[in-house]
Structure formats: structure tokens, C-alpha cells
Design an enzyme around this catalytic site. Structure first.
Site, PDB file in Angstrom:
ATOM      1  NE  ARG A 116      -3.868  -2.233   0.269  1.00 32.60           N
ATOM      2  CZ  ARG A 116      -5.002  -2.261   0.965  1.00 32.60           C
ATOM      3  NH1 ARG A 116      -5.348  -1.224   1.698  1.00 32.60           N
ATOM      4  NH2 ARG A 116      -5.789  -3.327   0.935  1.00 32.60           N
ATOM      5  CG  HIS A 165      -2.324  -1.871   5.933  1.00 34.26           C
ATOM      6  ND1 HIS A 165      -3.712  -1.872   6.003  1.00 34.26           N
ATOM      7  CD2 HIS A 165      -1.989  -0.912   5.035  1.00 34.26           C
ATOM      8  CE1 HIS A 165      -4.184  -0.957   5.171  1.00 34.26           C
ATOM      9  NE2 HIS A 165      -3.168  -0.371   4.568  1.00 34.26           N
ATOM     10  CB  CYS A 182      -7.614  -2.151  11.142  1.00 36.31           C
ATOM     11  SG  CYS A 182      -6.395  -3.277  10.502  1.00 36.31           S
TER      12      CYS A 182
HETATM   13  N1  ARG Z   1     -10.456  -3.314   3.925  1.00 33.26           N
HETATM   14  C1  ARG Z   1      -9.447  -2.411   4.374  1.00 33.26           C
HETATM   15  C2  ARG Z   1      -8.366  -2.266   3.325  1.00 33.26           C
HETATM   16  O1  ARG Z   1      -8.016  -3.252   2.722  1.00 33.26           O
HETATM   17  C3  ARG Z   1      -8.867  -2.873   5.668  1.00 33.26           C
HETATM   18  C4  ARG Z   1      -7.888  -1.903   6.265  1.00 33.26           C
HETATM   19  C5  ARG Z   1      -7.240  -2.414   7.512  1.00 33.26           C
HETATM   20  N2  ARG Z   1      -6.547  -1.402   8.168  1.00 33.26           N
HETATM   21  C6  ARG Z   1      -5.328  -1.525   8.743  1.00 33.26           C
HETATM   22  N3  ARG Z   1      -4.872  -0.551   9.449  1.00 33.26           N
HETATM   23  N4  ARG Z   1      -4.588  -2.588   8.522  1.00 33.26           N
HETATM   24  O2  ARG Z   1      -7.872  -1.197   3.072  1.00 33.26           O
END
Ligand code: ARG
Length: 285
Positions: A149, A178, A278
Site C-alpha cells: 500500500r 499493512h 485497524c
Molecule cells: N479493507 C481495508 C483495506 O483493505 C482494511 C484496512 C485495515 N486497516 C489496517 N490498518 N490494517 O484497506
């Protein structure tokens, strides 16, 4: 590695520090697209159960003495409950998010607006980054994830905006997309005890494993099998570690290390690929 690192050490006297969090109610939570391997739009989601589980998490923080500020949920943004992704805040300055996937891009402005209303100066990012999903603070530094990401350029930008050294770590397993799904800060090192983390080594590239090994030789290394249910997606105040209820073995190891595990069931929110951390953005001192 086959078992959790349970080297015997004297139980430490851990102490909690009061925290300030930002959370967003899952009013519009669904799984209608898939941007990580945990998401399957064909699996039904019970939004009212998600709301009850989320309310439980919020009540848990408040019962531990922490302060929770709310971010209003926007319709059409089902992932907004994962508030950690909205920025990285240290003191009265924040580095704003710029989401990788178009489905989430509208969330960034709402976070910036809310943080500004709390008196925080938010720097607009030029590079793709998902806030505390990929940036974890510890001592005076920032551990930063990349690979899925957040871009490497954003690591450098965050260092400049927040005036802190950044250690870049490369994520290689899509299930741990993440940094906060693969590494938990148990003690941020800003109290009396040294910094302490737990992580899943196989989630990182070989050179990033070496970095972690060198920086944190005493870290808790958690095998992949234990990291199912996003066990590492936990929030610690230095003493209490709020973690997914399914992570019972991880909880036991934390207790041996002097922490008080506080399990919370967020099974519904796991369907979106997120858990405790999250759902929680910390406003770091
Ligand atoms: N569905 C979200 C995504 O894929 C989940 C985010 C999870 N957040 C985190 N801090 N790991 O972006």
C-alpha cells in the site's frame, strides 16, 4: 520457526499510559469489493453485529481510561471503520493519508478535516500512504511498511513532515498487507521500559527481517500460524494489550511477558481484513 518465542524472563512490571484514539463507527460497513485477501464480497456481513462489536472495543478503551474521539462515518465508504489508515499523528502535527485504492480515496479528506477540528496541523501528502496502517511510532522513530500500500517515497515524506527517523520495512505476504497486520508495538519505549514489539518474521523480506533482528533482538517472534485472525493487529497502552479474542495463544505469551491481554471479538470486522489496531488511530504525544 515452529513455536512462539517463550524464552523465560522475569515478569516485568508493565505500566499503562493514558492514550487518545480516533475511531469511526461502522455505520456503513459492508464488504462490497476486495482489496486484500481477507475480503470476499460473496460472504454476507452483519452490519449490526459489526456495530455491537465495535461499540465493545470503544467501551473497552474507555474502561481502561483512554479517550476516544469519533470521526463521522461517510456513506459509500464501507472501510472507513478502519480509522488507523487516515493519518499518522505525532503531537500537534499529522501526515495525511493518500489511499492506494480508489474505493478508499474519499476517506482522506474526512480524516484531515476531523484532525484539524481537534487542533492538529495536517500536512497533505504527495505520495501514496495509508497512515497508521503502515506507520508505527516507537521511541523517537517511525517503523514504516511498504510493498502493498504505502510507497517508499512516502516514508521519506513522513520523516520530513514529522521530523523523525524512519525505518523502512518491506512486506512480502499479501495476507499481511499493512505493517499493523504483521507487527505490534507492545511498549513504545516512551515510559520506563525499553521498546518492545511482536512480529511475524515471514511477513517481511529477508533484509527487513535482518533489520528487525538487529534493532529488536528480544522481540517476540510470532509464527504465521499464530497470526491468523490478525492476532498482531493489537493496541497496547504499555500494559493492557487489546487484541482479537481468537488470538488465545498470543494472549498467553503476552501474559508471560508481563502484559495484561484484553480480548475483544471483532469477527465481523475481520471480514474486511482488519481488527483492533485497524479500527484505532492513536494521536501520539
Ligand atoms: N479493507 C481495508 C483495506 O483493505 C482494511 C484496512 C485495515 N486497516 C489496517 N490498518 N490494517 O484497506
Amino acid at each position: 520457526m515452529t513455536v512462539l518465542d517463550t524464552r523465560v524472563r522475569p515478569a516485568l512490571q508493565r505500566s499503562a499510559r493514558t492514550r487518545r484514539y480516533v475511531m469511526c463507527r461502522p455505520d456503513h460497513f459492508t464488504v462490497e469489493y476486495a482489496i486484500n485477501p481477507w475480503m470476499d464480497p460473496s460472504v454476507p456481513v452483519d452490519t449490526s453485529l459489526a456495530l455491537r462489536q465495535w461499540a465493545d472495543l470503544r467501551a473497552t478503551y474507555e474502561s481502561l481510561g483512554h479517550h476516544v474521539d469519533l470521526l463521522p462515518a461517510l456513506p459509500g465508504h464501507p472501510d472507513m471503520v478502519y480509522a488507523a489508515n487516515g493519518a499518522l499523528t505525532v503531537g500537534n502535527r499529522a501526515y495525511g493519508a493518500r489511499f492506494r485504492h480508489p474505493e478508499r480515496q474519499g476517506e482522506a479528506a474526512a480524516h484531515a478535516l476531523r484532525l484539524r477540528s481537534l487542533g492538529i496541523d495536517v500536512a497533505a501528502p504527495s505520495h501514496t500512504n495509508e497512515g497508521e496502517g503502515d506507520f508505527l511510532t516507537l521511541g523517537s522513530m517511525i517503523l514504516a511498511g511498504t510493498g502493498f500500500r504505502t510507497s517508499l517515497e512516502a516514508h521519506i515524506e513522513a520523516a520530513a513532515v514529522l521530523d523523525r527517523p524512519v525505518v523502512s520495512l518491506e512486506l512480502v505476504d499479501p495476507r499481511f498487507y499493512h505493517l499493523d497486520t504483521a507487527l505490534a508495538v507492545l511498549d513504545d519505549g516512551n515510559g520506563d521500559l525499553p521498546a518492545d514489539i511482536a512480529y511475524v518474521p515471514t511477513a517481511f523480506s529477508p533484509h527487513s527481517r535482518r533489520t528487525l533482528q538487529d534493532l529488536f533482538p528480544d522481540a517476540l517472534r510470532v509464527p504465521e500460524s499464530e497470526a491468523a485472525h490478525l492476532a498482531l493487529n493489537a493496541v497496547s497502552d504499555g500494559r493492557h494489550v487489546v487484541l482479537p479474542a481468537q488470538a488465545t495463544r498470543f494472549a498467553a505469551v503476552l501474559a508471560d511477558r508481563g502484559y495484561t491481554p484484553v480480548p475483544v471479538d471483532l469477527s465481523e470486522l475481520l471480514k474486511g481484513g482488519g481488527s483492533v489496531k485497524c479500527c484505532t488511530m492513536e494521536l501520539h504525544r
